[in-house]
Design a protein around this motif. Structure first.
Motif, mmCIF file in Angstrom:
data_model
loop_
_atom_site.group_PDB
_atom_site.id
_atom_site.type_symbol
_atom_site.label_atom_id
_atom_site.label_comp_id
_atom_site.label_asym_id
_atom_site.label_seq_id
_atom_site.Cartn_x
_atom_site.Cartn_y
_atom_site.Cartn_z
ATOM 1 N N ARG A 271 28.033 0.022 -42.870
ATOM 2 C CA ARG A 271 27.477 -0.485 -44.139
ATOM 3 C C ARG A 271 27.463 0.634 -45.184
ATOM 4 O O ARG A 271 27.876 0.440 -46.334
ATOM 5 C CB ARG A 271 26.062 -1.005 -43.886
ATOM 6 N N GLN A 311 21.598 -13.688 -44.325
ATOM 7 C CA GLN A 311 22.225 -13.732 -45.639
ATOM 8 C C GLN A 311 22.267 -15.155 -46.178
ATOM 9 O O GLN A 311 22.431 -15.364 -47.382
ATOM 10 C CB GLN A 311 23.623 -13.117 -45.552
ATOM 11 N N ASN A 313 19.609 -16.994 -45.822
ATOM 12 C CA ASN A 313 18.166 -17.284 -45.917
ATOM 13 C C ASN A 313 17.747 -18.319 -44.878
ATOM 14 O O ASN A 313 16.966 -19.228 -45.160
ATOM 15 C CB ASN A 313 17.797 -17.751 -47.328
ATOM 16 N N PRO A 319 14.976 -9.424 -44.931
ATOM 17 C CA PRO A 319 15.660 -8.854 -46.107
ATOM 18 C C PRO A 319 15.974 -7.372 -45.983
ATOM 19 O O PRO A 319 17.055 -6.929 -46.368
ATOM 20 C CB PRO A 319 14.685 -9.140 -47.249
ATOM 21 N N ARG A 322 19.020 -6.985 -43.883
ATOM 22 C CA ARG A 322 20.272 -7.331 -44.561
ATOM 23 C C ARG A 322 20.811 -6.121 -45.312
ATOM 24 O O ARG A 322 22.006 -5.852 -45.314
ATOM 25 C CB ARG A 322 20.046 -8.481 -45.544
ATOM 26 N N ASP A 323 19.935 -5.405 -45.966
ATOM 27 C CA ASP A 323 20.356 -4.256 -46.766
ATOM 28 C C ASP A 323 20.790 -3.089 -45.885
ATOM 29 O O ASP A 323 21.572 -2.248 -46.314
ATOM 30 C CB ASP A 323 19.221 -3.829 -47.692
ATOM 31 N N GLY A 326 23.978 -5.240 -43.369
ATOM 32 C CA GLY A 326 24.903 -6.195 -43.955
ATOM 33 C C GLY A 326 26.127 -5.529 -44.541
ATOM 34 O O GLY A 326 26.177 -5.237 -45.742
ATOM 35 N N TRP A 329 27.509 -6.457 -47.996
ATOM 36 C CA TRP A 329 26.475 -7.309 -48.598
ATOM 37 C C TRP A 329 25.887 -6.661 -49.841
ATOM 38 O O TRP A 329 25.561 -5.473 -49.843
ATOM 39 C CB TRP A 329 25.378 -7.581 -47.593
ATOM 40 N N ASP A 330 25.740 -7.451 -50.895
ATOM 41 C CA ASP A 330 25.089 -7.025 -52.130
ATOM 42 C C ASP A 330 23.779 -7.795 -52.225
ATOM 43 O O ASP A 330 23.768 -8.968 -52.592
ATOM 44 C CB ASP A 330 25.989 -7.320 -53.330
ATOM 45 N N GLU A 331 22.689 -7.147 -51.886
ATOM 46 C CA GLU A 331 21.380 -7.816 -51.851
ATOM 47 C C GLU A 331 20.954 -8.289 -53.229
ATOM 48 O O GLU A 331 20.379 -9.368 -53.377
ATOM 49 C CB GLU A 331 20.336 -6.867 -51.262
ATOM 50 N N GLN A 332 21.251 -7.501 -54.254
ATOM 51 C CA GLN A 332 20.820 -7.855 -55.604
ATOM 52 C C GLN A 332 21.482 -9.150 -56.077
ATOM 53 O O GLN A 332 20.827 -10.018 -56.663
ATOM 54 C CB GLN A 332 21.131 -6.724 -56.585
ATOM 55 N N HIS A 334 23.260 -11.214 -54.000
ATOM 56 C CA HIS A 334 23.353 -12.153 -52.886
ATOM 57 C C HIS A 334 24.802 -12.586 -52.652
ATOM 58 O O HIS A 334 25.116 -13.767 -52.511
ATOM 59 C CB HIS A 334 22.470 -13.382 -53.155
#
Length: 478
Positions: A271, A311, A313, A319, A322-323, A326, A329-332, A334
């Motif tokens: 990641r 991811q 939900n 959460p 995920r960060d 992931g 993955w872009d948490e901001q 989604h």
């Protein structure tokens, strides 16, 4: 990664475009494998068919064998909380003596394992032995809790004294005796009776054709449990789930001789490496720097059901997880960068360490939402490369990683003296010029595309242009 088409090559570069497929005439029989790439002698890749029915798994077994998989990880088959039809209901056991529920019957389970055995594939069963149902979702009359104690229940195999008192897991000190989410009824896995139920269940699964087990929530079970319950199924493969980004977070679990584990530390490292601004050099020998599990203990993966459903939900990893885990993955926003995921799969399948594991979406999802597929040509090519690198393939004892290019956006390494991998995560091509290697001279081909590469008599690669955001895997073919 490979969703490019080669138009022509000049002395300076490859001309490429995105989003097109190769013409059918140049595709191999197996989509994702170029015609001249040999078959692999051995196979060693797990596929997780998450929440698939047993009959659906049985139907795809021949295809999985053709694509190079060796094991199938199936979701928990025991009788579970029928009040919850969604996938997480499978993770709320009610009766370990019965194989029944949304995934299928005991007869269908046996038919699945028989079909797998006939094609040389082994079935790994997800086992949930740490807890039973979620108190918030429990069927009426199944269990009664007063204060923090289970005072009555109607579980076929358990009585109130088989459960820990209710408390919320907050840290490692409470991991083994408290309730996950403060709602999942936590079993006393240290007790002889609870262990006997687990032993009887594993023996039942083995008789029905299971060849291995994945232990859910392994972090929340004392370490001596595993060797004890596995003693009744000698020789069966086993691995556990222990979610931590740190190798030292595994503690004494790594000392359990009969268990491997998901390599969550490596996922966290991938990641970090593949994100925008990340440095691929941290992926060189990560176990030597505490960034991955030792190879013999590692189930290496990019995604699994907890990451995927988190991811979405949907009761998956939290959460913060995920960060951390992931990849792409872009948490901001989604969003998930599938190219990063593909590059990570290439790294995972291109390296020597670990037992690779491929996640596949629920096949009950709408087709447009099934992004993780067992026959993704990119993954299929990586599987073929991985299997062609296994020990004793072609009479070669092993093909260790030999690093040749180490840059923030580019990694390249040999697998022994006849395999070669390059990952370019940058947005522009990377030019290889007069790279000295110890590769055997001759003709090489990229596993998926068939792109040619020559290795000179002195072992050097004179010129090759790696397209942007691409990984390439070469095998010597002449």
């Amino acid at each position: 990664m490979y969703d490019l088409i080669w138009l022509k090559r000049s002395t300076a570069c490859w001309l490429i475009i995105w989003g097109l497929l190769f013409p059918a005439a140049v595709l191999a029989q197996v989509p994702g494998i170029a015609p001249d790439i040999p078959e692999a002698e051995n196979r060693n890749v797990i596929v997780q068919l998450f929440n698939w029915r047993f009959n659906d798994i049985r139907e795809v077994i021949p295809r999985l064998r053709q694509l190079g998989y060796s094991h199938v990880h199936v979701s928990p088959p025991q009788k579970s909380n029928e009040r919850v039809w969604q996938w997480w209901g499978r993770y709320q056991p009610v009766d370990f003596s019965k194989i029944e529920g949304p995934l299928g019957s005991e007869a269908e389970f046996r038919e699945m394992t028989a079909a797998a055995a006939a094609h040389g594939i082994k079935i790994i069963v997800d086992t949930v032995l740490n807890h039973t149902v979620d108190l918030k979702e429990a069927p009426p009359g199944l269990v009664e809790v007063v204060g923090n104690k289970v005072v009555a229940d109607n579980f076929p195999q358990f009585r109130p004294e088989d459960f820990h008192d209710r408390c919320n897991v907050t840290d490692d000190a409470t991991a083994e005796r408290c309730w996950l989410s403060n709602d999942l009824l936590d079993l006393k896995t240290e007790s002889p009776h609870v262990r006997q139920v687990a032993k009887d269940y594993l023996k039942k699964l083995a008789v029905l054709g299971a060849a291995g087990f994945r232990f859910d929530a392994a972090k929340h079970i004392e370490t001596d449990f595993f060797s004890d319950v596995l003693s009744v199924v000698p020789g069966e493969y086993a691995f556990g789930e222990l979610v931590t980004a740190r190798v030292d977070g595994f503690g004494t679990h790594l000392n359990v001789p009969d268990m491997d584990y998901y390599d969550f530390p490596l996922v966290a490292t991938m990641r970090e490496a593949f994100r925008l601004g990340g440095d691929l050099r941290i992926l060189k020998d990560p176990a030597d720097h505490g960034r991955a599990l030792p190879g013999p203990k590692a189930i290496t993966f990019v995604r699994n059901h907890d990451i995927d459903r988190g991811q979405a939900n949907d009761h998956g990893i939290d959460p913060g997880g995920r960060d951390t885990f992931g990849v792409g993955w872009d948490e901001q926003h989604h969003t998930l960068d599938r190219i990063d995921v593909s590059l990570a799969y290439a790294y995972m399948l291109g390296r020597e360490d670990g037992f690779p594991y491929v996640f596949v979406d629920m096949n009950t999802l709408p087709a447009a939402e099934q992004d993780d597929k067992f026959d993704d040509p990119i993954i299929v090519a990586g599987i073929r490369f991985h299997n062609l690198c296994l020990a004793d393939t072609g009479g070669v004892a092993r093909r260790p990683d030999i690093w040749r290019i180490e840059m923030p956006n580019v990694l390249a390494w040999q697998r022994g003296t006849d395999r070669f991998v390059v990952i370019n995560k940058a947005a522009e091509s990377f030019e290889i010029r007069d790279l000295h290697t110890s590769l055997q001279p001759g003709k090489y081909e990229e596993v998926r595309t068939g792109w040619p590469m020559s290795v000179e008599l002195d072992g050097s690669i004179h010129s090759w242009s790696v397209p942007p955001r691409t990984a390439v895997m070469f095998v010597r073919v002449g």
